[in-house]
Motif scaffolding. Structure first.
Motif, PDB file in Angstrom:
ATOM      1  N   GLN A  23       0.638  -1.316   0.124  1.00  0.00           N
ATOM      2  CA  GLN A  23       0.125   0.056   0.095  1.00  0.00           C
ATOM      3  C   GLN A  23       0.678   1.178  -0.139  1.00  0.00           C
ATOM      4  O   GLN A  23       0.688   2.006  -0.821  1.00  0.00           O
ATOM      5  N   GLY A  24       1.917   1.365   0.786  1.00  0.00           N
ATOM      6  CA  GLY A  24       2.550   2.716   0.994  1.00  0.00           C
ATOM      7  C   GLY A  24       1.706   3.707   1.054  1.00  0.00           C
ATOM      8  O   GLY A  24       0.860   3.882   2.104  1.00  0.00           O
ATOM      9  N   LEU A  26      -0.573   4.670  -1.061  1.00  0.00           N
ATOM     10  CA  LEU A  26      -1.900   4.424  -1.564  1.00  0.00           C
ATOM     11  C   LEU A  26      -2.939   3.777  -0.209  1.00  0.00           C
ATOM     12  O   LEU A  26      -2.430   3.782   0.664  1.00  0.00           O
ATOM     13  N   GLN A  60      -3.704   8.822   6.472  1.00  0.00           N
ATOM     14  CA  GLN A  60      -3.968   8.035   5.454  1.00  0.00           C
ATOM     15  C   GLN A  60      -5.250   7.218   5.959  1.00  0.00           C
ATOM     16  O   GLN A  60      -5.598   7.061   7.018  1.00  0.00           O
ATOM     17  N   GLY A  88       6.991   5.098   2.438  1.00  0.00           N
ATOM     18  CA  GLY A  88       6.906   5.015   1.122  1.00  0.00           C
ATOM     19  C   GLY A  88       7.558   3.748   0.335  1.00  0.00           C
ATOM     20  O   GLY A  88       8.492   3.613   0.650  1.00  0.00           O
ATOM     21  N   GLN A  93       4.135   0.542  -4.845  1.00  0.00           N
ATOM     22  CA  GLN A  93       2.749   0.831  -4.434  1.00  0.00           C
ATOM     23  C   GLN A  93       1.659   0.126  -5.181  1.00  0.00           C
ATOM     24  O   GLN A  93       1.651   0.317  -6.683  1.00  0.00           O
ATOM     25  N   TYR A 117      10.390  -3.413   2.028  1.00  0.00           N
ATOM     26  CA  TYR A 117      10.097  -2.106   2.698  1.00  0.00           C
ATOM     27  C   TYR A 117      11.464  -1.324   2.372  1.00  0.00           C
ATOM     28  O   TYR A 117      11.426   0.122   1.909  1.00  0.00           O
ATOM     29  N   GLY A 123      11.426   4.165  -3.264  1.00  0.00           N
ATOM     30  CA  GLY A 123      10.768   4.220  -1.951  1.00  0.00           C
ATOM     31  C   GLY A 123      11.490   5.080  -0.706  1.00  0.00           C
ATOM     32  O   GLY A 123      12.656   5.503  -1.299  1.00  0.00           O
TER      33      GLY A 123
END
Length: 190
Positions: A23-24, A26, A60, A88, A93, A117, A123
Motif C-alpha cells: 500500500q505505501g 496509497l 492516510q 513510502g 505501491q 520495504y 521508496g
C-alpha cells in the motif's frame, strides 16, 4: 532519551492487506475483519485510564478509518500527523508482493518480508523513516495514543525500545494491534 507513555495501534485489515498488496502511500478501505479489528482496539482502550492522553493519527484513510471506529467513544479530538504515515514504497505501491523480489535472503512475517520495504525502487527506505519517526517522537509533549501503520509502528517501537532498525523484522506485527510502551518496555494488549 526518555519518551512519554504510548499506546500504538496499527490499522485494521484492509482489502489490499487481504490481497497481500503493497500500500505505501496509497489506500484501500478496511475489510469487515478490519472494522472488527478496530472495534476490538476500542474495547481494549475503553478499559484503560487515558485521562490526559492526546490522540494522534496518520492522515492516510485506513488509519483514519480505524481511529474513527476505535476512538469514537474515547477521544474528544483526534489530530492527524503526516509523520505517522506508512513508509513510502515508491514504484511498488499497489503491487502484489508475489510480483516483487529483492536480492538476498528475506524473512517473511505478518507484514510481508521486511526487506521489501527497505529496497522498494523509489521508496522512502528505513533511514528516512527512522529520521521521520525520531522527529515525531521528539515533538511529543505527553502520553499519547497513536494510530499508524505496520512498518511505521515497528520503527516507532524499535526507537522506543532502544533497538536498531535491523530488529524491525523481530518485532510483532499484524493488523489491529495495540502495543503499550512505557519506560522502554513493550506489552501487546489483547
Amino acid at each position: 532519551m526518555s519518551y512519554p507513555e504510548l499506546y500504538i495501534l496499527r490499522h485494521g485489515e484492509t482489502e489490499w492487506n487481504a490481497e497481500n498488496r503493497m500500500q505505501g502511500g496509497l489506500n484501500s478501505p478496511l475489510t469487515a475483519k478490519g472494522e472488527g479489528d478496530a472495534r476490538r482496539q476500542g474495547e481494549i482502550l475503553a478499559g484503560l485510564d487515558l485521562d490526559g492522553f492526546q490522540f494522534l493519527c496518520s492522515p492516510q484513510g485506513r488509519a483514519f478509518q480505524t481511529a474513527g471506529i476505535a476512538l469514537t467513544r474515547i477521544a474528544d479530538r483526534i489530530t492527524t500527523d503526516d509523520r505517522l504515515r506508512e513508509i513510502g514504497v515508491g514504484e511498488w505501491q499497489g503491487r502484489l508482493r508475489s510480483e516483487l523480489s529483492v536480492d538476498g535472503p528475506v524473512r517473511d512475517g505478518p507484514d510481508g518480508p521486511i526487506a521489501m520495504y527497505e529496497h522498494a525502487p523509489g521508496g522512502e527506505g528505513f533511514a528516512a523513516l527512522e529520521a521521520r519517526c525520531r522527529d515525531f517522537l521528539g515533538d511529543l509533549k505527553g502520553p499519547s495514543v497513536l494510530v499508524t501503520h505496520g512498518i511505521t509502528s515497528r520503527m516507532l517501537r524499535s526507537i522506543l525500545l532502544g533497538q536498531g532498525r535491523d530488529t524491525l523484522g523481530q518485532l510483532p506485527g499484524g493488523q489491529g494491534n495495540v502495543f503499550h510502551l512505557r519506560d522502554g518496555v513493550q506489552i501487546e494488549l489483547t
